[in-house]
Scaffold this active site. Structure first.
Site, PDB file in Angstrom:
ATOM      1  N   TYR A  46      55.140 -39.501 -21.562  1.00 36.21           N
ATOM      2  CA  TYR A  46      54.422 -38.348 -22.119  1.00 36.21           C
ATOM      3  C   TYR A  46      54.896 -37.068 -21.427  1.00 36.21           C
ATOM      4  CZ  TYR A  46      50.823 -39.020 -25.596  1.00 36.21           C
ATOM      5  OH  TYR A  46      50.186 -39.175 -26.782  1.00 36.21           O
ATOM      6  N   GLU A  48      53.697 -33.626 -22.540  1.00 41.28           N
ATOM      7  CA  GLU A  48      53.072 -32.457 -23.187  1.00 41.28           C
ATOM      8  C   GLU A  48      53.311 -31.202 -22.364  1.00 41.28           C
ATOM      9  OE1 GLU A  48      48.989 -33.418 -23.864  1.00 41.28           O
ATOM     10  OE2 GLU A  48      49.442 -34.472 -25.725  1.00 41.28           O
ATOM     11  N   ASP A 192      65.434 -21.460 -43.354  1.00 43.29           N
ATOM     12  CA  ASP A 192      65.364 -22.914 -43.169  1.00 43.29           C
ATOM     13  C   ASP A 192      66.721 -23.462 -43.590  1.00 43.29           C
ATOM     14  OD1 ASP A 192      65.116 -25.625 -43.484  1.00 43.29           O
ATOM     15  OD2 ASP A 192      63.171 -25.569 -44.493  1.00 43.29           O
ATOM     16  N   THR A 218      66.157 -28.996 -39.436  1.00 41.04           N
ATOM     17  CA  THR A 218      66.014 -30.386 -39.003  1.00 41.04           C
ATOM     18  C   THR A 218      67.312 -30.748 -38.300  1.00 41.04           C
ATOM     19  OG1 THR A 218      66.765 -31.067 -41.201  1.00 41.04           O
ATOM     20  CG2 THR A 218      64.404 -31.174 -40.772  1.00 41.04           C
ATOM     21  N   LYS A 221      70.253 -33.961 -40.610  1.00 40.22           N
ATOM     22  CA  LYS A 221      71.006 -33.849 -41.865  1.00 40.22           C
ATOM     23  C   LYS A 221      72.476 -33.566 -41.523  1.00 40.22           C
ATOM     24  CE  LYS A 221      67.006 -32.581 -44.686  1.00 40.22           C
ATOM     25  NZ  LYS A 221      65.878 -32.137 -43.840  1.00 40.22           N
ATOM     26  N   ARG A 227      66.304 -37.837 -35.965  1.00 38.82           N
ATOM     27  CA  ARG A 227      65.290 -37.238 -36.836  1.00 38.82           C
ATOM     28  C   ARG A 227      64.405 -36.323 -35.994  1.00 38.82           C
ATOM     29  NH1 ARG A 227      65.811 -39.619 -41.537  1.00 38.82           N
ATOM     30  NH2 ARG A 227      64.241 -38.217 -42.384  1.00 38.82           N
TER      31      ARG A 227
HETATM   32  N1  DSN Z   1      63.331 -34.550 -47.635  1.00 37.10           N
HETATM   33  C1  DSN Z   1      64.349 -33.583 -47.390  1.00 37.10           C
HETATM   34  C2  DSN Z   1      65.429 -33.640 -48.402  1.00 37.10           C
HETATM   35  O1  DSN Z   1      65.702 -34.727 -48.872  1.00 37.10           O
HETATM   36  O2  DSN Z   1      66.016 -32.625 -48.737  1.00 37.10           O
HETATM   37  C3  DSN Z   1      63.802 -32.225 -47.227  1.00 37.10           C
HETATM   38  O3  DSN Z   1      62.738 -32.269 -46.384  1.00 37.10           O
END
Ligand code: DSN
Length: 439
Positions: A46, A48, A192, A218, A221, A227
């Site tokens: 943990y 925090e 974003d 994120t 990707k 993730r």
């Molecule tokens: N779920 C993602 C996507 O597939 O683009 C976006 O959050």
């Protein structure tokens, strides 16, 4: 020894990924190093709080890891502040909104149906659309962001926050133009870039950092990490609001999250180091070359693409020529044939997100596996064959009959000999490409 069912299932999933071709533009395959830290003892701790300010003892090493992750991300993007604790993209967007808006304040984002994200203010079903006054902008006739509409809506509604970002928008985002409009109304700008981070790093997509206050991405990707997500505060953002970094950090913890996922933090640090290499730049360029090759080959096969193509890693097949709401059947049949993608709404969708008229494709995963233009042409040919095989399987007009139709279609398609023959060809090709090749 008794078999552990979960280990067996994980092995099966690994085999599925190896045997199939993944075209979901928001997925990727991680390096063995990122994978190794994700299953490390870092999960047992943990932490925090933030480095040097934790609420639990024993965080000396976790502090070093988080500091390294932050420093690498700051260097990679040239920003003064980074928060690497958000659990994923939706919580990260929520944190930015919580940091910058009060209940009922106005914000603007690209509509989901135009390729935006739920958390960019989708009305009714999301936190962003219910707790704030959400104004949504869309696309012009060429399926590009309609900047005239953005300006008109901004002047009319005077948003406090304007979001530019995408999940199914295949074209470059003009951050400069967006900023100029935001300046007219004094709005904060959030970019974003979850989908295109890897392209930004490779110089294949405009960089938002000079033009926006906050960047969210994120990390799983095109960035090709674990993730998770990161929130960056830019120099422009700090100039505009010297408290911005503090506001973001407090929104992530303690406002919305508890303990950070330390294994993910370590994975982000490793992915950031990987993203600094020349190999990563080559990877980003090949994603684009593959996307262009796939788009051109699909069009040559007679398939229509939203906006006539792509300028990024993703594209949307518009199936309305065949029938409205045909995306589910095509995506399912592609999966039977060994190629997995996702059904998706298209701009001005005539049906619904459950029965949409498009299929979304992207090249980050196949590029990570080392596939090139030649393989893209082969994949396009397979997809065209799949569409041809199922082209008569159109949704019944009577809504009450649709669920049963889909159940019957799935049962039939799973055993379709022509689809299964394609699957054999796909597996043969996929077996030549390991999941991760960029070493
Ligand atoms: N779920 C993602 C996507 O597939 O683009 C976006 O959050």
């Amino acid at each position: 020894m008794k078999k552990n069912i979960i280990f067996e299932l994980v092995k099966k999933e690994e085999a599925r990924q190896r045997q199939m071709i993944g075209l979901i533009p928001s997925e990727n395959h991680i390096s063995p190093e990122v994978s190794a830290v994700l299953s490390s003892s870092l999960s047992s701790k943990y932490a925090e709080g933030y480095p040097g300010r934790r609420y639990y003892e024993g965080n000396q090493i976790i502090d070093e890891i988080e500091n390294l992750a932050k420093e690498r991300i700051k260097k990679l993007f040239g920003v003064p502040h980074a928060n690497v604790q958000p659990y994923s993209g939706s919580p990260a967007n929520s944190a930015v909104q919580f940091a910058l808006l009060e209940l009922g304040d106005t914000m603007m984002g690209l509509a989901l149906a135009s390729g935006g994200h739920l958390t960019h203010g989708h009305p009714k079903v999301t936190f962003s659309g219910r707790y704030f006054r959400s104004v949504q902008y869309g696309l012009d006739d060429r399926a590009r962001i309609d900047f005239d509409q953005v300006r008109e809506l901004a002047l009319k509604h005077q948003p406090k926050l304007m979001i530019i970002g995408n999940t199914a928008y295949p074209f470059l985002m003009d951050f400069k133009k967006f900023r100029e409009i935001a300046e007219e109304v004094g709005a904060y700008v959030l970019a974003d870039i979850s989908h295109v981070t890897g392209l930004v790093i490779a110089g294949e997509h405009p960089n938002p950092v000079p033009y926006v206050d906050v960047v969210m991405s994120t990390t799983h990707k095109t960035f090709r990490g674990p993730r998770g997500a990161m929130i960056l505060v830019t120099a422009a953002g700090l100039k505009r609001d010297p408290e911005l970094s503090d506001k973001i950090d407090k929104a992530v913890f303690p406002a919305l999250q508890g303990g950070p996922h330390n294994a993910t933090t370590a994975g982000i640090a490793i992915a950031a180091a990987e993203a600094m290499t020349p190999a990563f730049k080559r990877y980003g360029k090949q994603i684009r070359r593959n996307a262009d090759a796939l788009a051109a080959a699909l069009q040559k096969q007679g398939l229509k693409l939203v906006g006539d193509g792509t300028e990024t890693h993703l594209m949307l097949i518009d199936l309305t020529n065949y029938g409205q709401g045909f995306g589910l059947q095509v995506a399912f049949a592609m999966d039977v044939a060994g190629i997995y993608a996702n059904r998706n709404t298209i701009p001005h969708e005539p049906m619904s997100p459950f029965y949409p008229s498009g299929v979304r494709l992207g090249t980050p995963m196949v590029t990570t596996r080392g596939m090139k233009e030649k393989e893209m042409r082969q994949i396009a040919a397979w997809i065209a064959r799949v569409v041809e095989i199922v082209k008569d399987e159109q949704l019944p007009a009577d809504k009450k009959l649709r669920q049963q139709f889909i159940r019957d279609f799935r049962a039939k398609a799973s055993k379709n000999k022509q689809l299964l023959a394609i699957r054999k060809e796909v597996e043969k090709m996929a077996s030549k490409f390991p999941l991760f090749t960029w070493k």
